[in-house]
Design an enzyme around this catalytic site. Sequence first.
Site, PDB file in Angstrom:
ATOM      1  N   ASP A   1       0.872  -1.156   0.000  1.00  9.51           N
ATOM      2  CA  ASP A   1       0.000   0.000   0.000  1.00  9.51           C
ATOM      3  C   ASP A   1       0.919   1.218   0.000  1.00  9.51           C
ATOM      4  O   ASP A   1       2.114   1.093   0.253  1.00  9.51           O
ATOM      5  CB  ASP A   1      -0.842  -0.089   1.276  1.00  9.51           C
TER       6      ASP A   1
ATOM      7  N   GLU B   1      -7.606  14.842   8.004  1.00  3.45           N
ATOM      8  CA  GLU B   1      -8.552  15.770   8.619  1.00  3.45           C
ATOM      9  C   GLU B   1      -7.873  16.600   9.684  1.00  3.45           C
ATOM     10  O   GLU B   1      -8.075  17.819   9.764  1.00  3.45           O
ATOM     11  CB  GLU B   1      -9.703  14.971   9.227  1.00  3.45           C
TER      12      GLU B   1
ATOM     13  N   ASP C   1      -6.629  -2.255   3.128  1.00  6.37           N
ATOM     14  CA  ASP C   1      -5.623  -3.248   2.720  1.00  6.37           C
ATOM     15  C   ASP C   1      -5.943  -4.642   3.231  1.00  6.37           C
ATOM     16  O   ASP C   1      -5.233  -5.591   2.923  1.00  6.37           O
ATOM     17  CB  ASP C   1      -4.244  -2.836   3.237  1.00  6.37           C
TER      18      ASP C   1
ATOM     19  N   LYS D   1      -7.274  -4.487  -5.161  1.00  5.03           N
ATOM     20  CA  LYS D   1      -5.988  -4.842  -4.556  1.00  5.03           C
ATOM     21  C   LYS D   1      -5.914  -6.350  -4.347  1.00  5.03           C
ATOM     22  O   LYS D   1      -4.941  -6.994  -4.700  1.00  5.03           O
ATOM     23  CB  LYS D   1      -5.831  -4.133  -3.213  1.00  5.03           C
TER      24      LYS D   1
END
Lengths: 1247, 369
Positions: free
Chosen positions: A413, A620, A929, A905
């Site tokens: 990732d 954020e 993931d 993925k």
Amino acid sequence: MTLKSPLDRVRDALRGQRAREKDIRNLVSNLPYEGLGKTKQPNRYFPGNAIKTTKYTLLLFIPMNLFEQFHRLANIYFVCLAILNFVPVVNAFQPEVALIPICVILSLAALKAAWEDFRRYRSDRKLNNTPCFIYSRKDKRFTKSRWKDVRVGDFVKVVCNEIVPADLLLLHSSDPSGVCHIETSNLDGETNLKQRRAMSGICISDPEFKPESFNTVVVCEKPNNNLNHFKCYVEKPDKDKVGTGIESLLLRGCKMRNTHHAVGFVVYAGHETKSMLNNNAPRYKRSKLERKLNTDVIFCVILLLSMCLVGALGHFLWLQALPSGPPYLVPDSNGHLDSPSLSGFYMFFTMIILLQILIPISLYVSIELVKIGQIYFITNDIDLHDDETDRRVQCKTLNITEDLGQIEYVFSDKTGTLTENKMVFRRCSIMGTEYPHKENAIRLAVLGEPESGEDVIFNQRPQPPLTGWSLDTEDITPDCTQHHHDNRHRSKVKGNAQSDVAFSSPLETEVIPDRKLLQQISRAGNCSGSQEIDPYLDFFLGLAICNTVAVSMATAQRQRRKPKRSRSILEDLVVEEDHFNPPVKKEDFEDTTGLQMCSLHAPSDTNSDNLSYEAESPDEAALVYAAKAYGFTLLNRTPDSVTLRLPSGEDLVFEVLDTLTFDSNRKRMSVLVRHPITREYVLYTKGADYAIMELLEHLSGKQKNIAAGTQHHLDCYAKDGLRTLCFTKKVVSYKEYESWSVNRQRALAAIDHREELVMDTAVQLETGLSLLGATGIEDRLQESVPDTIVALREAGIQVWVLTGDKPETAVNIGYACRLLEEEDLVINMSCKNKLVCTSILDCTLEEVRRYSEDPRNVDTTQGISLVIDGCTLTMALSSDLQDRFVDLAKRCRSVLCCRVTPLQKSRVVKMVREKLKVMTLAVGDGANDVSMIQAADIGIGLSGQEGMQAVMASDFAISRFKHLNKLILVHGHWCYTRLANMIIYFFYKNVAYVNLLFWYQFFCGFSGTTMIDYWLMIFFNLFFTSVPPIMFGIMDRDVSAEMLLGVPELYRMGQGAGEYTFSTFWVSMLDAFYQSLVCFFIPYLAYQDSDIDVFTFGTPLNTISLFTIILHLSIEIKAWTVVHWVIMLGSVALYFIVTLVYSAICVSCNPPSNPYWILQSQMADPMFYLLCIITTVVALMPRYMFHVLKNSIAPSPLVQARHLDRLDPSTRDEWMKEWKSFRSTSQVKRSRLSPPTSPTMETLADI
Amino acid sequence: MMATSYNAKDEDGRVTVCGPGGGPLLRGKKPENTALKQQRLAAWQPVLTAGTALPALFAVGLLFIPVGVGLFVTSNNIRELEIDYTGADASSPCFSCSQSFSWNSTRPCTCTVPFYLEQPYESNVYVYYGLSNFYQNHRRYVKSRDDGQLNGNEKSLTEPSKECEPYAYRDNEPIAPCGAIANSMFNDTLELFYNDPNGTKIQIPLNATGIAWWTDKHVKFGNPGGNDQNLSAAFQGTTRPVNWRRPVYELDSDRGNNGFVNEDFIVWMRTAALPTFRKLYRIIGKKDNVVPTLPRGNYTLEVVYNYPVRSFEGRKRVILSTISWMGGKNPFLGVAYIAVGAVCFFLGVVLLAMHHKCGNRNGDGDISN
């Protein structure tokens, strides 16, 4: 209570079963039924809160355990042999003696199971007796009770820092806004606080909650194990339905935080709670090596059967050749002799018993032990320990350590795995104007410099930084700081303290505002009062509002870190206000940059600096900090409101009407608020550019320009490797809102298809947005990521990066982490439809083929890299293009997939794994993931900033990407070579030993005689030769860790089949046959036609065999440490001691072998020693010579590495440096030429 | 387990506590930095190459060849004479005995085998009888005995072990000693005469004791009720094995060599490892240093031919042998040592040549392949 008939009971049980199986459950309060009999209880069908995780009961332990153990094939094999031994015509040994091995193995396993179960029992008991408060109608208050007494339908009060005893529907909280915080680290490892809110409209928000007044029915779904989803609605007496979800559920096992107390209604208890349902046994994976091993075990079975067949046939022929009944043929008790064919038939089974050890049953036990040892060493590796978070590497799957040594493909990732996932606000674009934040960039660049830079900064600022959470005592109390020698170390300790929270260090979160933008805002601020809200202000409002960041005061934060304190929060607050509220100084960067920041910050008192933000995603937090830097400070967030401080110092409270949370399908989130001044309904939406741009309202000329400009900036940001977000706003009319709100409520209360309905309502509202601007957030690479990737690639591993980012961002990061090299040929695949995709694929494949076949390119390092985007990937993964895609990807050195979804993925991983039949490893850190991690042969979770889902699903959990390097290159290599060699040795050992018995059959008429005492045979496998191979499997070290890290090419030796191939297995089998022949026939020839008796003949054979087997291992051992010496010499000593003692005390025991004084008399005979010496030498000569010749004539790289390892460290390092520089200079013409002969190399020749 | 994980979390929750003494007590999970745990233990890392193997090979060669020569010479100095008296072919003096045999015949058959000793035997001479093709190591045969009984256990005497079947009882009387091994005991009587050149026939005294292991005679085997008892009384209520002519307590007139501790019996009970074997029968003690134990000349072997071998096509031999520290004559070990030594030496030379020729190629660091 009346006596019930059995029929009633059965009916009741059936009804209970039905009630539990139903998809929807109706629960009511228990209070009206308090004190009534069990049959009157409305919720009696649902299990109570007592848990029992033990597998066995005291009485049934033995039968249950045995039943479980006999599920293993190996045990059944053992038992069958033992039973076979009780059949008189075929038995080879004393039947009782034959029971020993199986008894030993079964009882060992049973003991282990019993101990584990006892531990479970104790922890169950402790948990069940944990105190808690349940409401009692009789006492009209919450009475102290225990966890096991909690039932579904009870009201339970949880006070601060207590663990929630069951799954509770939150009805009331001490917080006036009905919010309470929980920490779920017990469940998913996430340490950030999660907000839960009391169900609105149910509880009567009196200061005290009255459970008696609860007269509604709670309707909820069947228990499931999803920690993040819960569907439920409450039906009031007036048939009014109020829906709620996970946001009102307190999960069993969570800790209550920052809330004085809360009251909940028990919906699930005991084993039905989500945490218990999540409580799966550890996963069992079979490693590649083990799968291969099983085929070799089959070979052993075939070998065994054929040897038995030889024995049976031999016996038959031998009997046939006998003229008449010789005196040594013993008839059965009736004086009757079996016919040769029947005897031969029986002999087959006798031979199976005799040669049973040929099947290495103990191998499985040994492998398990070896793996435990290997895991012990991996988890104890100090290099894999992260000082910052104080985490070790975790091995979650216990039996695939050796697979780490065979990895050929790594799928990674990007965010949080390659990068820090510590987001730093870098640039923004508002209304089409770019604000580059140059000063901020300069500051970050200084920060980003290695330690030296950090030192400088810390030296300038001896005080703890501004924000509150570095208040840990040890940094301040002089006593405690003595251990931290320098500032750098100190910074690490601080990092340690902060790492719980999802944002980066204070220096990184600090944003220096852009001067131009500041002016813009102040101008906008000056002319405020006009009806039109300035887009600049709006942008920052969006930044501050459109998120789910929770605000907590620094003190609360701190309180959270001391969970063991028994004092109440209030006390804590007092104490900490007294001691740790240092005057905040803001001396640093304003001065250096000379900005007029003070004017903006003037009104903000010290209070606002005590704020800390807890965000589920680091992006954020970064945005909120950025807004804060411009004076838009987020002060508080409750489910219903957001409090914001404007640059003018004015506090605004926005009413939050709804939050449309982020999901990976929409790729955006929105917050709908009511502006306190204009009273407008405003929807702030942020999201990925491609998810936003198409939703913009119909663009007029100016708007179009803005959008185009912003898009341009976005592309620029992406090229710089920044993560981009777009911010939009939409004013919603009251009418529109009303109608939407009804739909929304309906969707939320739905039980079926709730997710889709909720998403639909979100999409419904998020249209016609007007663009405010965009932000670029930097996510810096983790330390030594490029080095790690380069090392992995040198190790022959293909690295794929799968990311959800834009291609531009991804490519940029790809270059930064050296996944892509400047000289690489990068193939960019991005196409809209399948036809184009097919043709592009074909063309590229053709080109790549031609390229790799071009003789000019053979020796170059220039690799081919493939960049592919999500939508093209979908087409490439389709069944007809799959093969071509794999073929192309196989030829590429690295592949970068952008904008992929979690599902893609895992599909990519699965495809590569299945099509190419290679070992794959997936590494990731986030929930997206998880599927990839589970699809790969080895899943590695990074315990980073994004919670623990990835770690929970993984086989190994590490804390930094760079740890992958040592984990794979060193531990993987070691584990693999160790285990492979151990297994081969094990096969050899058993065959070599058992064959002695087999050869003897040729001289005893294939009658199944053993010339070795059976006890000694058992001991031989159980004690004398069992520990050395296990130690070999745990501790052998062929090449040092430094060498393996310095020369990653060494890893290639393990890929594919590595050391454990078909040929190595058979070579060692042949060697075993040869050695057993030697070990048998040299003593045979020496004792031919002498007066030696059966067991005296067996003694030197046994001894020789021991020496051969032990010394064979000595040849294989690569590094001898003290442990090796002790164990090897100890095993030999043990053999002699045990055998001597045994033959001294056993006068007439264990017939017929009767070992009395045999070894003693042998050891008094010089012939014994002469025999032992020559036989061992002859037996081991071929293997010894094989190693010598192989290492001398064609030394494998590993052998050369071992040569280098023997040099002293400084010379070795020098050599490694030279090797590296040679490698980098010869990039173009790859190492076909031998490297320059360094001065150290001549000395090597003499070794 | 969820249940345990609560506790675990509590224990290793990252709590930094300042102890009262003031030092920070970092309860981290940092592994210990010890050589063992970090796998950095000092190690000896031998690499087997031509260079390292050379000394070992030469050492083995140089050590083995002299040892082998020594062994060979020793073995060659041992005198050994084998006389086959099976009587399989008609010309043999024992032919008639071998033909007319049955276990049950009461009339002993004797035959006389003359032989000539070319060299005198100087030291103690061991007289062996040899059998071939007799599988004393057959699994069922090896088991067919009762060690308790042989040890003098009274209970086993009257109740022989089941392993002895079918040679445990005869006519409901327990057999002592029971089992197939005892039943098939070798029962030829061998006598040796020296034919003096002047025509007289001198019997050579054969020593029947000292032929069994000391531990066997004194520990493992024992008569019921001790060796000094009246044996016929001790064996009361038992019967002799089927094939035996005399009961066990009449094996020898010597009280110390009778019953279960009879050495011929003990020797027989130690079952041979291989189908062709010899067993010590008698020892001819050396008289003095002047006269050889057995001078050169003509001898006669007188055999009371009791033991049948035709049923298994076996052969019977008498072996006269002197003995050395390495036991009886066996040139194999000497030859093996010489051969292995020579091979090692040769390999050493080959390796030396190789080492000199291409040793420099070693470790030139070409790790990439």
